[in-house]
Scaffold this motif. Sequence first.
Motif, PDB file in Angstrom:
ATOM      1  N   LYS A  31       0.827  -1.200   0.000  1.00  0.00           N
ATOM      2  CA  LYS A  31       0.000   0.000   0.000  1.00  0.00           C
ATOM      3  C   LYS A  31       0.859   1.245   0.000  1.00  0.00           C
ATOM      4  O   LYS A  31       1.851   1.325   0.712  1.00  0.00           O
ATOM      5  CB  LYS A  31      -0.908   0.040   1.236  1.00  0.00           C
ATOM      6  N   VAL A  36      -2.600   0.906  -4.248  1.00  0.00           N
ATOM      7  CA  VAL A  36      -2.089  -0.385  -3.806  1.00  0.00           C
ATOM      8  C   VAL A  36      -1.577  -1.105  -5.048  1.00  0.00           C
ATOM      9  O   VAL A  36      -2.132  -0.975  -6.130  1.00  0.00           O
ATOM     10  CB  VAL A  36      -3.174  -1.207  -3.078  1.00  0.00           C
ATOM     11  N   PRO A  82      -6.610   1.642  -1.509  1.00  0.00           N
ATOM     12  CA  PRO A  82      -5.727   0.903  -0.601  1.00  0.00           C
ATOM     13  C   PRO A  82      -6.431   0.405   0.657  1.00  0.00           C
ATOM     14  O   PRO A  82      -5.995  -0.573   1.259  1.00  0.00           O
ATOM     15  CB  PRO A  82      -4.613   1.901  -0.277  1.00  0.00           C
ATOM     16  N   THR A  85      -7.261  -3.332   0.596  1.00  0.00           N
ATOM     17  CA  THR A  85      -6.178  -4.293   0.414  1.00  0.00           C
ATOM     18  C   THR A  85      -6.404  -5.578   1.200  1.00  0.00           C
ATOM     19  O   THR A  85      -6.281  -6.677   0.651  1.00  0.00           O
ATOM     20  CB  THR A  85      -4.824  -3.667   0.811  1.00  0.00           C
TER      21      THR A  85
END
Length: 100
Positions: A31, A36, A82, A85
């Motif tokens: 990230k 990401v 991100p 993730t």
Amino acid sequence: ELSELDSQGLRNLTDQIKDKIDSAVIVLASKGENKVVFVASVTDDLVEKGFNAGQIISKVAQIAGGGGGGRPGMAQAGGSKPDKTAEALAEVENIIKNSQ
């Protein structure tokens, strides 16, 4: 999940892992501030069984608002979310199970 590694760093790390493991599907993520990066790697024996890093990474990246692809043995992707993730990585096991 790692932080602040670029795609090259992730690829290098997957190569190091593959050198130590005989058979595996490896998916790593890093990230950054607003993005990401994902990298997937599949050992040759599993590629022969039909596993495809490009297909896996594409599904993973979609969860994180992105896309990508690559070869059956190695692929990379990016995403704009991100915060997704962990959710994307958690889905890897289901993606692999459904690939069989």
